[in-house]
Design an enzyme around this catalytic site. Structure first.
Site: not given
Ligand code: PRP
Length: 178
Positions: A97-98, A101
């Site tokens: 994961e990037d 959150d």
């Molecule tokens: C972001 C990130 C994780 C998630 C983390 O993805 O890449 O998958 O949110 O959030 P959390 O810990 O609150 O669950 P996003 O839904 O923004 O999609 P993307 O990777 O396509 O930008």
């Protein structure tokens, strides 16, 4: 770039940290059967760098998920837009994961993948925002802990933009207060 308030993690720092993570993962999975699972789209940049710093056999696969409910925040209920292409039975899974959150996406994904009989499931996240956490999820491999600011770059977007920036930066409020 004028949309950027400040650079938080430079390209050099990223390269050094990803190399360290790759070395650590290579050591830990020496006798493993490793598959990196990238969660689209944010993880693409980190995964592409990380896999090139790993010096043991590794395969990759991707999932695309979307959170139900509130627009910008995870709800914990995840809809699978694209599932894995290959079975993970008996494999050592590293979810890539990037950013973590609230942790709700990863908590859901970890449970889901564990139900498919892999040998192990661990998490590699480049960034962690622990202040935002709503569930107990801790990355097994972590690049950097970051403050609760609006971050972009190195895979992270604002309205799908800025993912391509080679550094992690704080987005200028003027962009989202427009
Ligand atoms: C972001 C990130 C994780 C998630 C983390 O993805 O890449 O998958 O949110 O959030 P959390 O810990 O609150 O669950 P996003 O839904 O923004 O999609 P993307 O990777 O396509 O930008």
């Amino acid at each position: 770039m004028s949309d950027i308030e400040k650079i938080l993690i430079t390209e050099e720092q990223i390269k050094k940290r990803v190399k360290e993570l790759g070395e650590q993962i290579s050591r830990d999975y020496q006798d493993g059967n490793l598959v990196l699972i990238g969660i689209l789209k944010g993880a693409v940049v980190f995964l592409a760098d990380l896999m090139r710093e790993i010096n043991i056999d590794v395969t990759i696969d991707f999932m695309s998920v979307s959170s139900y409910g509130a627009d910008s925040e995870s709800s914990g209920v995840v809809r699978i837009l694209k599932d894995l292409e290959h079975s993970i039975e008996g494999r050592d899974i590293l979810i890539v994961e990037d950013i973590v959150d609230t942790g709700l996406t990863l908590a859901y994904l970890k449970d889901l993948l564990e139900s498919r009989n892999p040998r192990s499931v661990k998490i590699a996240a480049f960034l962690d925002k622990p202040e935002r956490r709503k569930t107990e999820i801790t990355p097994d491999y972590l690049g950097y802990t970051v403050p609760d600011e609006f971050l972009v770059g190195y895979g992270l977007d604002y309205a799908e933009l800025y993912r391509y920036l080679p550094y992690v930066a704080v987005l200028s409020p003027k962009v989202y207060n427009k």
